[in-house]
Motif scaffolding. Structure first.
Motif, short mmCIF file in Angstrom:
data_model
loop_
_atom_site.label_atom_id
_atom_site.label_comp_id
_atom_site.label_asym_id
_atom_site.label_seq_id
_atom_site.Cartn_x
_atom_site.Cartn_y
_atom_site.Cartn_z
N TRP A 1 0.85 -1.31 0.02
CA TRP A 1 -0.05 -0.13 0.04
C TRP A 1 0.82 1.23 -0.09
N THR A 2 0.55 2.18 -0.68
CA THR A 2 1.14 3.51 -0.86
C THR A 2 0.22 4.65 -1.31
N PHE A 3 0.24 5.98 -0.91
CA PHE A 3 -0.54 6.82 -1.30
C PHE A 3 0.49 8.15 -2.20
N ALA A 4 1.78 7.40 -2.47
CA ALA A 4 2.68 8.30 -3.02
C ALA A 4 2.39 8.54 -4.45
N ASN A 5 1.56 7.76 -5.08
CA ASN A 5 1.25 8.08 -6.51
C ASN A 5 0.50 9.44 -6.68
N TYR A 6 -0.42 9.43 -5.27
CA TYR A 6 -1.26 10.84 -5.68
C TYR A 6 -0.23 12.14 -5.58
N SER A 7 0.63 12.12 -4.49
CA SER A 7 1.70 13.21 -4.51
C SER A 7 2.53 13.34 -5.77
N LYS A 8 2.84 12.11 -6.32
CA LYS A 8 3.48 12.25 -7.63
C LYS A 8 2.77 12.98 -8.73
N VAL A 9 1.61 12.68 -8.80
CA VAL A 9 0.48 13.34 -9.76
C VAL A 9 0.68 14.78 -9.68
N ALA A 10 0.74 15.33 -8.26
CA ALA A 10 0.83 16.74 -7.93
C ALA A 10 1.90 17.38 -8.27
N ASP A 11 3.00 16.53 -8.29
CA ASP A 11 4.38 17.10 -8.77
C ASP A 11 4.61 16.94 -10.15
N LEU A 12 3.97 16.20 -11.00
CA LEU A 12 4.17 16.46 -12.30
C LEU A 12 3.41 17.46 -13.13
N ILE A 13 1.92 17.54 -12.50
CA ILE A 13 1.21 18.43 -13.27
C ILE A 13 0.65 19.29 -12.12
N PRO A 14 0.14 20.45 -12.47
CA PRO A 14 -0.39 21.46 -11.43
C PRO A 14 -1.91 20.81 -11.25
N VAL A 15 -2.23 19.79 -10.52
CA VAL A 15 -3.62 19.08 -10.78
C VAL A 15 -4.39 19.76 -9.57
N TRP A 16 -3.71 20.59 -8.58
CA TRP A 16 -4.87 21.24 -8.01
C TRP A 16 -5.19 22.60 -8.65
N ASP A 17 -4.27 23.21 -9.42
CA ASP A 17 -4.83 24.22 -10.27
C ASP A 17 -6.01 23.98 -11.18
N PHE A 18 -5.62 22.74 -11.71
CA PHE A 18 -6.77 22.43 -12.71
C PHE A 18 -8.07 21.99 -12.12
N ALA A 19 -7.89 21.37 -10.80
CA ALA A 19 -9.09 20.99 -10.34
C ALA A 19 -9.90 22.40 -9.78
N LEU A 20 -9.08 23.45 -9.51
CA LEU A 20 -9.77 24.73 -9.06
C LEU A 20 -10.62 25.35 -10.28
N ASN A 21 -9.83 25.23 -11.45
CA ASN A 21 -10.51 25.71 -12.86
C ASN A 21 -11.61 24.79 -12.88
N SER A 22 -11.71 23.41 -12.80
CA SER A 22 -12.82 22.65 -12.81
C SER A 22 -13.97 22.98 -11.93
N LEU A 23 -13.52 23.06 -10.63
CA LEU A 23 -14.43 23.64 -9.55
C LEU A 23 -15.32 24.90 -9.76
N LYS A 24 -14.45 25.91 -10.47
CA LYS A 24 -15.24 27.03 -10.95
C LYS A 24 -16.45 27.10 -11.87
N VAL A 25 -15.91 26.14 -13.02
CA VAL A 25 -16.84 26.04 -14.10
C VAL A 25 -18.12 25.29 -13.42
N ALA A 26 -17.62 24.27 -12.53
CA ALA A 26 -18.92 23.40 -12.44
C ALA A 26 -19.82 23.98 -11.50
N VAL A 27 -19.31 24.82 -10.48
CA VAL A 27 -20.25 25.51 -9.44
C VAL A 27 -20.81 26.49 -10.17
N ALA A 28 -20.28 27.29 -11.33
CA ALA A 28 -21.05 28.21 -12.05
C ALA A 28 -22.27 27.36 -12.88
N ASN A 29 -21.80 26.26 -13.47
CA ASN A 29 -22.78 25.64 -14.35
C ASN A 29 -24.19 25.29 -13.46
N VAL A 30 -23.84 24.96 -12.17
CA VAL A 30 -24.74 24.34 -11.23
C VAL A 30 -25.56 25.75 -10.89
#
Length: 290
Positions: free
Chosen positions: A68-97
């Motif tokens: 078991w390991t959770f390192a894959n999730y941290s590696k995703v954040a290291d490779l791409i700005p995943v949380w910035d992408f998620a924030l953009n998706s959240l803005k669009v999704a909330v506005a769409n709602v």
């Protein structure tokens, strides 16, 4: 089917339970459906938790990771700005709602309760809009966003789906099931159309509003093709477009692809878990009267 109808049907059958083989067949079918629907998600979750030394392509496949390991999730954040992408998706999704809940509620109430010339034609137009494939109007949408100067903006991602035809029809059916006598009594007491809408109609269709909110959030959050076409700046990428980098440059590491997929799915699961009570109630609000 109402509870009384089910009770009468049960008594008409003599109160007998179905044969054992029918029960076994039902549960087997349920297990098959469960495996088809939930199996891929469980496999992705398992893959995202497996360590680098564990074979993810072993046969027979192992659902439970041994390392078991959770390192894959941290590696995703290291490779791409995943949380910035998620924030953009959240803005669009909330506005769409917000736009779908408000717009669909107003349009649905007008189609169901107000009397005006062309109401049936307007309803038919919403039905016809559902029959048009999205792919057939992408070029027209892109040209429209370019003329408005909204290319490469989150507003351009939001605008084409800000009010969905399906959501309008769902709200129309829900408002149609409210007894007219209630609004007639409010009209006699001096309530205008806006007061009848906000104080009588809306509180009676909270379940359908939750259904519209869930559909709007899921549609905006999961959308890939339209954001991919209209966005060109990486800082504006939504999560689905940003995660596509994991399938390209880092396609050899399926653990990171699985971790990115789980990150994208987790908000949808959380949203449905919070609104599931209203969701199932809203299915009945839009049903046809018996």
């Amino acid at each position: 089917m109402s509870a009384q109808t089910m009770k009468d049907k049960f008594l008409a059958d003599g109160g007998r339970r179905p044969p054992a083989w029918k029960l076994v067949l039902r549960y087997l079918l349920l297990l098959v459906v469960f495996a088809v629907m939930v199996g891929p998600f469980l496999w992705q979750l398992s893959t995202s938790l497996k360590g680098p030394n564990e074979d993810i392509f072993s046969y027979p496949p192992k659902l439970l990771p041994s390392d078991w390991t959770f390192a894959n999730y941290s590696k995703v954040a290291d490779l791409i700005p995943v949380w910035d992408f998620a924030l953009n998706s959240l803005k669009v999704a909330v506005a769409n709602v917000l736009t779908n809940v408000v717009g669909a509620a107003l349009a649905g109430y007008a189609l169901a309760r107000l009397r005006f010339r062309g109401r049936r034609l307007a309803t038919l137009a919403f039905v016809m809009a559902m029959l048009v494939p999205v792919e057939s109007i992408l070029i027209a949408q892109f040209m429209t966003m370019r003329e408005l100067g909204l290319n490469n903006t989150l507003t351009g991602v939001l605008l084409p789906a800000c009010v969905g035809a399906l959501n309008v029809l769902l709200m129309r059916n829900a408002f149609s099931n409210i007894p007219y006598e209630i609004e007639e009594a409010a009209f006699v007491d001096g309530a205008n159309a806006w007061q009848r809408f906000t104080r009588i109609a809306l509180p009676a269709v909270k379940g359908t509003l939750a259904v519209v909110a869930i559909f709007a959030f899921m549609g905006a959050w999961d959308d890939f093709l339209w954001p991919l076409i209209v966005l060109s700046d990486q800082s504006n990428y939504t999560l689905t477009v940003g995660l596509d980098y994991l399938h390209g440059t880092f396609a050899n590491n399926q653990r990171l692809v699985a971790a990115g997929s789980i990150i994208a799915v987790a908000p949808l699961i959380a949203l449905f878990a919070c609104l599931q009570r209203y969701f199932f109630r809203g299915v009945g609000e839009g049903a046809v009267k018996g």
